[in-house]
Scaffold this motif. Structure first.
Motif, PDB file in Angstrom:
ATOM      1  N   GLN A 197      45.175  42.025  27.103  1.00 12.51           N
ATOM      2  CA  GLN A 197      44.082  43.051  26.929  1.00 12.51           C
ATOM      3  C   GLN A 197      43.763  43.564  27.918  1.00 12.51           C
ATOM      4  O   GLN A 197      43.313  44.833  28.679  1.00 12.51           O
ATOM      5  CB  GLN A 197      42.605  42.526  26.245  1.00 12.51           C
ATOM      6  CG  GLN A 197      43.028  42.497  24.649  1.00 12.51           C
ATOM      7  CD  GLN A 197      41.994  42.482  23.871  1.00 12.51           C
ATOM      8  OE1 GLN A 197      40.904  42.721  23.811  1.00 12.51           O
ATOM      9  NE2 GLN A 197      41.859  41.167  23.136  1.00 12.51           N
ATOM     10  N   ILE A 198      43.924  42.782  28.777  1.00  9.24           N
ATOM     11  CA  ILE A 198      43.754  43.153  30.300  1.00  9.24           C
ATOM     12  C   ILE A 198      44.611  44.282  31.134  1.00  9.24           C
ATOM     13  O   ILE A 198      44.702  44.615  32.805  1.00  9.24           O
ATOM     14  CB  ILE A 198      43.287  42.310  31.747  1.00  9.24           C
ATOM     15  CG1 ILE A 198      44.007  40.745  31.361  1.00  9.24           C
ATOM     16  CG2 ILE A 198      41.676  41.263  30.250  1.00  9.24           C
ATOM     17  CD1 ILE A 198      44.256  40.030  32.328  1.00  9.24           C
ATOM     18  N   ASP A 199      45.657  44.012  31.182  1.00  4.77           N
ATOM     19  CA  ASP A 199      47.111  44.934  31.857  1.00  4.77           C
ATOM     20  C   ASP A 199      47.413  44.488  33.023  1.00  4.77           C
ATOM     21  O   ASP A 199      46.953  44.598  34.721  1.00  4.77           O
ATOM     22  CB  ASP A 199      46.768  46.512  32.177  1.00  4.77           C
ATOM     23  CG  ASP A 199      47.247  47.482  32.551  1.00  4.77           C
ATOM     24  OD1 ASP A 199      48.818  46.669  32.739  1.00  4.77           O
ATOM     25  OD2 ASP A 199      47.452  48.544  33.101  1.00  4.77           O
ATOM     26  N   LEU A 200      47.032  43.286  33.467  1.00  4.07           N
ATOM     27  CA  LEU A 200      47.211  43.070  34.741  1.00  4.07           C
ATOM     28  C   LEU A 200      48.087  43.642  35.608  1.00  4.07           C
ATOM     29  O   LEU A 200      47.848  43.226  36.823  1.00  4.07           O
ATOM     30  CB  LEU A 200      48.353  41.095  34.746  1.00  4.07           C
ATOM     31  CG  LEU A 200      47.049  40.069  34.596  1.00  4.07           C
ATOM     32  CD1 LEU A 200      47.681  38.594  34.617  1.00  4.07           C
ATOM     33  CD2 LEU A 200      45.931  40.391  35.544  1.00  4.07           C
TER      34      LEU A 200
ATOM     35  N   VAL B 260      35.137  31.208  38.192  1.00  5.54           N
ATOM     36  CA  VAL B 260      36.072  31.617  38.759  1.00  5.54           C
ATOM     37  C   VAL B 260      36.963  30.978  38.509  1.00  5.54           C
ATOM     38  O   VAL B 260      37.569  29.917  38.564  1.00  5.54           O
ATOM     39  CB  VAL B 260      35.912  32.116  40.543  1.00  5.54           C
ATOM     40  CG1 VAL B 260      36.721  32.798  41.241  1.00  5.54           C
ATOM     41  CG2 VAL B 260      34.545  32.737  40.426  1.00  5.54           C
ATOM     42  N   CYS B 261      38.418  32.056  38.344  1.00  2.00           N
ATOM     43  CA  CYS B 261      39.247  31.324  38.446  1.00  2.00           C
ATOM     44  C   CYS B 261      40.474  30.509  39.520  1.00  2.00           C
ATOM     45  O   CYS B 261      40.052  31.324  40.566  1.00  2.00           O
ATOM     46  CB  CYS B 261      40.190  32.079  37.516  1.00  2.00           C
ATOM     47  SG  CYS B 261      40.123  32.596  35.651  1.00  2.00           S
ATOM     48  N   TRP B 262      41.005  29.813  39.199  1.00  2.21           N
ATOM     49  CA  TRP B 262      42.280  29.546  40.987  1.00  2.21           C
ATOM     50  C   TRP B 262      42.893  29.436  40.245  1.00  2.21           C
ATOM     51  O   TRP B 262      43.701  28.564  39.309  1.00  2.21           O
ATOM     52  CB  TRP B 262      41.151  27.670  40.308  1.00  2.21           C
ATOM     53  CG  TRP B 262      42.355  26.577  42.216  1.00  2.21           C
ATOM     54  CD1 TRP B 262      42.005  27.703  43.504  1.00  2.21           C
ATOM     55  CD2 TRP B 262      43.278  26.435  42.111  1.00  2.21           C
ATOM     56  NE1 TRP B 262      43.175  26.755  44.108  1.00  2.21           N
ATOM     57  CE2 TRP B 262      43.981  25.707  43.275  1.00  2.21           C
ATOM     58  CE3 TRP B 262      42.914  25.108  40.993  1.00  2.21           C
ATOM     59  CZ2 TRP B 262      44.745  24.681  43.483  1.00  2.21           C
ATOM     60  CZ3 TRP B 262      44.131  24.054  41.175  1.00  2.21           C
ATOM     61  CH2 TRP B 262      44.555  24.000  42.535  1.00  2.21           C
ATOM     62  N   GLY B 263      44.053  29.691  40.560  1.00  2.00           N
ATOM     63  CA  GLY B 263      44.665  30.347  41.191  1.00  2.00           C
ATOM     64  C   GLY B 263      46.069  29.074  40.719  1.00  2.00           C
ATOM     65  O   GLY B 263      47.141  28.973  39.867  1.00  2.00           O
TER      66      GLY B 263
ATOM     67  N   ASN C 293      34.760  40.393  29.026  1.00  2.00           N
ATOM     68  CA  ASN C 293      33.635  40.152  28.432  1.00  2.00           C
ATOM     69  C   ASN C 293      34.263  38.522  27.550  1.00  2.00           C
ATOM     70  O   ASN C 293      33.895  38.154  26.975  1.00  2.00           O
ATOM     71  CB  ASN C 293      32.951  40.121  27.538  1.00  2.00           C
ATOM     72  CG  ASN C 293      32.075  41.574  27.461  1.00  2.00           C
ATOM     73  OD1 ASN C 293      31.507  41.209  28.723  1.00  2.00           O
ATOM     74  ND2 ASN C 293      32.018  42.097  27.168  1.00  2.00           N
ATOM     75  N   PHE C 294      35.501  37.621  28.163  1.00  2.00           N
ATOM     76  CA  PHE C 294      36.094  36.958  28.028  1.00  2.00           C
ATOM     77  C   PHE C 294      35.705  35.764  29.374  1.00  2.00           C
ATOM     78  O   PHE C 294      35.284  35.230  29.533  1.00  2.00           O
ATOM     79  CB  PHE C 294      37.578  36.965  28.346  1.00  2.00           C
ATOM     80  CG  PHE C 294      38.374  37.741  27.012  1.00  2.00           C
ATOM     81  CD1 PHE C 294      38.621  37.702  26.243  1.00  2.00           C
ATOM     82  CD2 PHE C 294      39.234  38.632  27.765  1.00  2.00           C
ATOM     83  CE1 PHE C 294      39.162  39.295  24.988  1.00  2.00           C
ATOM     84  CE2 PHE C 294      39.692  39.717  26.834  1.00  2.00           C
ATOM     85  CZ  PHE C 294      39.663  39.754  26.105  1.00  2.00           C
TER      86      PHE C 294
ATOM     87  N   ARG D 287      37.760  38.998  37.530  1.00  2.00           N
ATOM     88  CA  ARG D 287      37.054  40.079  37.151  1.00  2.00           C
ATOM     89  C   ARG D 287      37.321  40.796  36.282  1.00  2.00           C
ATOM     90  O   ARG D 287      36.540  41.686  34.872  1.00  2.00           O
ATOM     91  CB  ARG D 287      37.017  41.208  39.214  1.00  2.00           C
ATOM     92  CG  ARG D 287      36.996  40.212  40.441  1.00  2.00           C
ATOM     93  CD  ARG D 287      37.038  41.595  41.333  1.00  2.00           C
ATOM     94  NE  ARG D 287      36.380  42.369  40.675  1.00  2.00           N
ATOM     95  CZ  ARG D 287      35.033  43.150  40.778  1.00  2.00           C
ATOM     96  NH1 ARG D 287      34.556  42.978  40.968  1.00  2.00           N
ATOM     97  NH2 ARG D 287      34.747  44.572  40.788  1.00  2.00           N
ATOM     98  N   ALA D 288      38.827  40.548  36.153  1.00  2.00           N
ATOM     99  CA  ALA D 288      39.273  41.456  34.909  1.00  2.00           C
ATOM    100  C   ALA D 288      38.450  41.424  33.543  1.00  2.00           C
ATOM    101  O   ALA D 288      38.194  41.696  32.405  1.00  2.00           O
ATOM    102  CB  ALA D 288      41.075  41.631  35.002  1.00  2.00           C
TER     103      ALA D 288
END
Length: 392
Positions: free
Chosen positions: A208-211, A193-196, A233-234, A227-228
């Motif tokens: 590609q994920i349109d934040l 999980v990404c940590w900010g 599938n990154f 999640r994005a």
């Protein structure tokens, strides 16, 4: 009772294997041959005792091509003057930009600040990095964080914090010790999980994920980013050497607000991780309680379980000492080792407080973050309200 004790031993074995696996995989890696241009986005609010040191470490990265964008809520923020002073000091080495985001009305303020910073990206920015201002960044932080992307291995890379208590108050020590169970857990591309506070994303993947859509009403920056990325599938790598020293200080109210907020956001945005965390926290409490109840009756299996659990805990702490010595800067090592020493004797209290914080996230949809109150409607922010000084 036997079933509960077996479940307890199973969770301890999983935890022990995770720490050992982390240490076993912690090997030197060859540096990347290329260094894509990076931009670091830093949402910042207020000035703490460590802000000056953070700015200094941020501007002394040994990575050759990077710039920084700071995002503050308003011009009244005391951090602005400090950033502007740093901007002048390092003008000949690093470009520091500042964006005023304004007050958030439909998302978390941190997310709002980051969206404002994203609008300042340039064509040459090939790697977008997210960093928190409550950290102390080692000189090789950016190099290690970007390496998996630079060598073409993955699309995103994330680290985690190593909490450093800056006082000896019990809530501070408990928070630092409890967080180590996450800091040194096993990493997996299928589970990371990404940590900010320390995440890098390839610009092509980010586009590609349109934040702007993903974060429109988001309460969390990092779990929603995770999640994005996974929806496209990154792959998310977690370099084992990216454990960023993070000075912390808490009173009891601040500790529970922080821990509950973390678990509440994970509950809403990453429910599988939340359930897994609940199992690893609640099963040992239930198992240890059953063992202690059975011990006066002469239960051999209860005695063996208790001894085995203590032995595995001490083994995990010994491995964490080695990890700290391998990855942390020498100037913070003594503090990190002191936290591990505290955990070796105060583990029952640490685990109980950690478990209580998790249980508090099982209900409710309101949380506090940096002096702002939020109410969730599912995964979206429903209301945003500044708190009175006494409520913060």
């Amino acid at each position: 009772m036997t079933t509960l004790l077996i479940a307890w031993m199973a969770t301890d074995l999983v935890a022990t294997y995770g720490v050992w696996h982390y240490w076993r995989k912690l090997v030197p890696l060859a540096p990347a041959e290329v260094s894509p241009h990076a931009v670091i986005l830093v949402p910042i609010k207020g000035v703490s005792a460590g802000t000056t040191n953070f700015l200094d470490t941020l501007c002394r990265q040994n990575y050759p091509h990077y710039r920084v964008i700071f995002a503050v809520e308003s011009r009244a923020d005391p951090a602005l003057a400090l950033i502007q002073a740093t901007q002048q000091t390092v003008a000949d080495r690093i470009a520091l930009d500042i964006v005023i985001a304004g007050n958030a009305t439909r998302r978390a303020q941190k997310v709002h600040n980051l969206l404002a910073a994203l609008d300042r990206l340039r064509d040459e920015d090939r790697i977008v990095v997210f960093a928190d201002a409550d950290t102390l960044l080692p000189p090789d932080w950016l190099t290690h964080l970007i390496r998996p992307i630079a060598i073409g291995e993955v699309n995103a890379s994330t680290g985690y914090r190593w909490p450093l208590p800056i006082d000896r108050r019990l809530p501070t020590l408990i928070c630092a010790a409890a967080d180590l169970s996450i800091t040194t857990s096993a990493r997996s591309r299928h589970w990371n999980v990404c940590w900010g506070g320390s995440t890098a994303v390839e610009r092509a993947a980010l586009d590609q994920i349109d934040l702007h859509s993903v974060w429109d009403r988001a309460a969390s920056d990092d779990v929603t980013l995770t999640r994005a990325l996974r929806a496209k599938n990154f792959i998310i790598n977690a370099p084992l050497r990216v454990l960023v020293p993070s000075p912390i200080t808490y009173n009891w109210i601040g500790l529970f607000r922080f821990a509950r907020r973390q678990y509440l956001l994970v509950r809403n945005y990453a429910p599988r991780h939340w359930l897994f965390g609940g199992v690893t926290l609640c099963v040992p409490v239930a198992g240890a309680t059953a063992g202690l109840v059975a011990l006066p009756g002469g239960s051999l299996i209860a005695a063996c379980a208790l001894l085995a659990s203590v032995a595995m805990l001490q083994f995990r702490l010994s491995i964490r000492r080695r990890i700290a010595m391998a990855v942390l800067p020498s100037e913070v090592l003594a503090t990190a080792q002191a936290t591990i020493g505290f955990a070796s004797v105060a583990w029952p209290l640490i685990h109980l407080v950690h478990c209580a914080a998790f249980l508090s996230s099982c209900v409710g949809r309101r949380f506090t973050w940096a002096g702002i109150g939020y109410t969730l409607d599912g995964r979206n922010i429903e209301t945003v309200a500044s708190l009175q000084m006494g409520d913060k």
